[in-house]
Design a protein around this motif. Structure first.
Motif, mmCIF file in Angstrom:
data_model
loop_
_atom_site.group_PDB
_atom_site.id
_atom_site.type_symbol
_atom_site.label_atom_id
_atom_site.label_comp_id
_atom_site.label_asym_id
_atom_site.label_seq_id
_atom_site.Cartn_x
_atom_site.Cartn_y
_atom_site.Cartn_z
ATOM 1 N N GLY A 334 0.818 -1.206 0.000
ATOM 2 C CA GLY A 334 0.000 0.000 0.000
ATOM 3 C C GLY A 334 0.851 1.254 0.000
ATOM 4 O O GLY A 334 1.630 1.486 0.925
ATOM 5 N N LEU A 335 0.704 2.057 -1.050
ATOM 6 C CA LEU A 335 1.424 3.325 -1.155
ATOM 7 C C LEU A 335 0.488 4.504 -0.894
ATOM 8 O O LEU A 335 0.920 5.580 -0.497
ATOM 9 C CB LEU A 335 2.049 3.454 -2.548
ATOM 10 N N ALA A 336 -0.800 4.316 -1.115
ATOM 11 C CA ALA A 336 -1.781 5.377 -0.893
ATOM 12 C C ALA A 336 -1.858 5.711 0.591
ATOM 13 O O ALA A 336 -1.532 4.884 1.446
ATOM 14 C CB ALA A 336 -3.151 4.947 -1.402
ATOM 15 N N TYR A 337 -2.335 6.918 0.913
ATOM 16 C CA TYR A 337 -2.368 7.313 2.320
ATOM 17 C C TYR A 337 -3.535 6.692 3.077
ATOM 18 O O TYR A 337 -3.537 6.679 4.312
ATOM 19 C CB TYR A 337 -2.363 8.836 2.471
ATOM 20 N N LYS A 338 -4.554 6.187 2.360
ATOM 21 C CA LYS A 338 -5.590 5.401 3.007
ATOM 22 C C LYS A 338 -6.115 4.386 2.000
ATOM 23 O O LYS A 338 -5.824 4.470 0.800
ATOM 24 C CB LYS A 338 -6.717 6.271 3.555
ATOM 25 N N LYS A 339 -6.908 3.454 2.482
ATOM 26 C CA LYS A 339 -7.252 2.308 1.650
ATOM 27 C C LYS A 339 -8.207 2.661 0.518
ATOM 28 O O LYS A 339 -9.031 3.571 0.618
ATOM 29 C CB LYS A 339 -7.831 1.188 2.497
ATOM 30 N N ASN A 340 -8.051 1.899 -0.572
ATOM 31 C CA ASN A 340 -8.974 1.890 -1.716
ATOM 32 C C ASN A 340 -8.960 3.169 -2.540
ATOM 33 O O ASN A 340 -9.933 3.474 -3.235
ATOM 34 C CB ASN A 340 -10.411 1.588 -1.253
ATOM 35 N N ILE A 341 -7.871 3.944 -2.475
ATOM 36 C CA ILE A 341 -7.733 5.129 -3.319
ATOM 37 C C ILE A 341 -6.362 5.122 -3.976
ATOM 38 O O ILE A 341 -5.494 4.325 -3.629
ATOM 39 C CB ILE A 341 -7.942 6.436 -2.522
ATOM 40 N N ASP A 342 -6.162 6.065 -4.920
ATOM 41 C CA ASP A 342 -4.891 6.128 -5.648
ATOM 42 C C ASP A 342 -4.094 7.374 -5.312
ATOM 43 O O ASP A 342 -3.256 7.820 -6.093
ATOM 44 C CB ASP A 342 -5.147 6.074 -7.161
ATOM 45 N N ASP A 343 -4.335 7.953 -4.151
ATOM 46 C CA ASP A 343 -3.714 9.211 -3.739
ATOM 47 C C ASP A 343 -2.602 8.931 -2.734
ATOM 48 O O ASP A 343 -2.863 8.437 -1.630
ATOM 49 C CB ASP A 343 -4.787 10.115 -3.120
ATOM 50 N N SER A 344 -1.369 9.244 -3.087
ATOM 51 C CA SER A 344 -0.231 8.977 -2.197
ATOM 52 C C SER A 344 0.356 10.244 -1.591
ATOM 53 O O SER A 344 1.445 10.216 -1.010
ATOM 54 C CB SER A 344 0.872 8.231 -2.962
ATOM 55 N N ARG A 345 -0.357 11.363 -1.690
ATOM 56 C CA ARG A 345 0.172 12.617 -1.146
ATOM 57 C C ARG A 345 0.389 12.510 0.367
ATOM 58 O O ARG A 345 -0.497 12.114 1.092
ATOM 59 C CB ARG A 345 -0.780 13.772 -1.455
ATOM 60 N N GLU A 346 1.589 12.868 0.803
ATOM 61 C CA GLU A 346 1.970 12.850 2.221
ATOM 62 C C GLU A 346 1.802 11.470 2.856
ATOM 63 O O GLU A 346 1.692 11.356 4.078
ATOM 64 C CB GLU A 346 1.149 13.880 3.016
ATOM 65 N N SER A 347 1.818 10.424 2.062
ATOM 66 C CA SER A 347 1.557 9.089 2.587
ATOM 67 C C SER A 347 2.674 8.635 3.521
ATOM 68 O O SER A 347 3.857 8.714 3.174
ATOM 69 C CB SER A 347 1.422 8.084 1.449
#
Length: 436
Positions: A334-347
Motif C-alpha cells: 500500500g502506497l496510498a495514504y488510506k485504503k482503496n484510493i490512488d492518492d499517495s500525497r503525504e503518505s
C-alpha cells in the motif's frame, strides 16, 4: 448590489453562468464534474498540459473518476485549458490548488498567489472569486482582497470574493461532492449572497457563516480535530504495545459505549492533502497573536514520529528472525495514504520506504491503485508495483502492511509471507504477524 454584480446574479439565476475551476486535481476535477452534471458550463484551468490533454481526449488520471464520467462531462460543456486568458469567459472563478508546507513547516501559498496573479490580468467587473484551498484565517481578506484592490476590484462593489473550504474525502462511497454540506463565508453580505447562489446550483446543503475568517477557521478545526485524536490513539498504541495489550481490541471495546466516545484508528502516520498539513497553518498564524498552540503541535509530533516507530518495529521483528534490516528484501503493501484510493500525497508509506532504504534495506512496494511510483519533491524511487503472487510474497524477508486495501488477499499474505508488520490492525495475530 451594483450593476455588475446584479448582472452576475441574473446570469446565475438564468442558468447561463460559466464556472472556471483552477486546479484539476482531487478537489477541482470532482467539483467540475458536479457543475457539469447540473448543466453548468465549466472551463477547467491547470498548468499541467498533460492533465488538460488527457481530459480533453476523454481520459482520467484519477482512479475513481472513470473515462465515462469525463466523456459525459465533455458532452455537458467541460473544457480544460492551460490558457488563463480564458478567465474572462467565466463568471465564477473557483481556486482549488495545493497549499503545502515549505521546508520549515510554514505555509506555502505560492500556488494560490501564482494562480491569482495569472487570473488578475483577465479579471473583469462582475466576476466572483472563490478560494477553496485550505489556509490560515485571514488569507482571503489579507492576501487575495489587496491583490484585487490593486487592480481596481473591490469585493462587494464591482466583484465578489468568498472562501468556501473543500471537503472532499477520496474513497468515501457514502458522501459525494453534491451532498457534503458546503461552508461559505463572504467578504460582504452581497459576496456571500452571490457565493451561495453559484454553489447552490451544485451542492445540496450550504452552511453560510459570518466571514471568510470563520470559514477558514472552520476547515482548520475539522482537520485539527482529526489530527489531535489520531495523535492520541497513536500514542495509546505505543503505550499498549509496551504493555502487551492489543490497542485495536481496546478500541473495539471502548466503542461499545453509546455516548461520549468516538473511535479513531491508529496507523503508520498521517497522510493526504489536509490532516498532516493544515494544523501547521493555524500554529503559524497563532504566533502572530503571541499564542503557542502546544496541544496541536504535540499531536503533530506524535503523528510525524509514527513511520519511525514502524521502522523500529520492523527492525526488531527482523532481528528476532535472525535478520538485519540492511540487505533485507522488504515489500511495503500500500502506497496510498488510506485504503482503496490512488492518492499517495503525504503518505506515511512513502516515508517508511525512505527510512528503510536509508537503513540499507532493498525496498519494493505493491499497490494495485498506484502502478508506478509517482513523482515527488522529496522522494525518488524508480519503482513499479509488485504483483502479489505467492512466489513474490514468499521471496521477501518482510512485508509491511502500510495501507490495508480491500483488494489485497489477506489469507494469501498470511499463508505465504515469512513476516508481516501490520500497521493497521487488519490481520489476526499469529507467529508471522507483528503489530506496529
Amino acid at each position: 448590489m451594483n450593476e455588475a454584480l446584479f448582472s452576475l446574479q441574473e446570469r446565475i439565476n438564468s442558468g447561463t453562468a460559466v464556472v472556471g475551476i483552477y486546479g484539476l486535481g482531487y478537489v477541482g476535477l470532482p467539483l467540475a464534474l458536479r457543475f457539469c452534471e447540473v448543466g453548468v458550463k465549466v472551463i477547467g484551468f491547470d498548468i499541467d498540459a498533460r492533465k488538460v490533454d488527457l481530459l480533453n481526449s476523454g481520459h482520467s488520471y484519477i482512479e475513481r473518476l472513470t473515462p465515462q464520467c469525463i466523456d459525459k462531462a465533455l458532452t455537458q460543456g467541460l473544457e480544460a485549458t492551460t490558457d488563463f486568458a480564458r478567465t474572462a469567459e467565466a463568471d465564477a472563478l473557483i481556486i482549488c490548488v495545493p497549499t503545502p508546507l515549505n521546508s520549515h513547516r510554514e505555509p506555502d501559498l505560492s500556488f494560490v498567489i501564482n494562480t491569482v496573479e495569472s487570473i488578475l490580468p483577465h479579471f473583469r467587473p462582475g466576476q466572483l472569486l472563490s478560494l477553496e484551498s485550505t489556509t490560515w484565517p485571514g488569507t482571503t481578506d489579507e492576501v487575495l482582497a489587496p491583490r484585487l484592490a490593486n487592480h481596481g476590484f473591490i469585493p462587494g462593489e464591482n466583484c465578489a470574493l468568498v472562501f468556501s473550504p473543500e471537503r472532499e474525502d477520496p474513497g468515501n462511497t457514502r458522501y459525494g461532492t453534491h451532498d457534503i454540506p458546503k461552508v461559505i463565508g463572504g467578504m460582504t453580505p452581497s459576496c456571500l449572497e452571490l457565493g451561495q447562489a453559484i454553489y447552490r446550483l451544485a451542492i445540496r446543503t450550504l452552511v453560510p457563516v459570518s466571514s471568510t475568517r470563520t470559514a477558514e477557521m472552520t476547515k482548520l478545526l475539522e482537520n485539527i480535530h482529526r489530527s489531535v485524536n489520531i495523535g492520541l490513539v497513536n500514542e495509546m498504541k505505543i503505550v499498549a504495545d509496551k504493555m502487551g495489550i492489543d490497542i485495536h481490541e481496546v478500541i473495539r471495546a471502548a466503542a461499545t459505549k453509546p455516548f461520549g466516545f468516538t473511535p479513531y484508528q491508529p496507523g503508520p502516520g498521517l497522510g493526504g492533502h489536509c490532516i498532516p498539513i493544515d494544523p501547521f497553518y493555524l500554529t503559524w498564524k497563532a504566533k502572530e497573536y503571541g499564542i503557542n498552540t502546544r496541544f496541536i503541535e504535540l499531536a503533530g509530533e506524535i503523528n510525524h514520529y509514527m513511520p519511525h516507530w514502524v521502522v523500529q518495529k520492523t527492525a526488531d521483528a527482523l532481528n528476532d528472525h535472525g535478520k538485519a534490516v540492511k540487505g533485507s528484501r522488504i515489500l511495503v503493501l500500500g502506497l496510498a495514504y488510506k485504503k482503496n484510493i490512488d492518492d499517495s500525497r503525504e503518505s506515511p508509506a512513502v516515508e517508511i520506504m525512505e527510512l528503510l532504504h536509508g537503513k540499507g534495506a532493498l525496498v519494493d512496494y505493491a499497490d494495485p491503485h498506484i502502478p508506478c511510483f509517482p513523482k515527488k519533491r522529496d522522494y525518488h524511487f524508480d519503482l513499479k508495483s509488485i504483483e502479489l503472487s505467492p512466489e513474490n510474497i514468499a521471496s521477501y524477508d518482510c512485508l509491511v502492511l502500510a495501507t490495508d486495501h480491500d483488494s489485497f488477499d489477506y489469507e494469501q499474505l498470511l499463508n505465504q509471507a515469512r513476516l508481516v508488520i501490520d500497521t493497521r490492525g487488519r490481520l489476526p495475530r499469529q507467529t508471522n504477524v507483528v503489530s506496529a
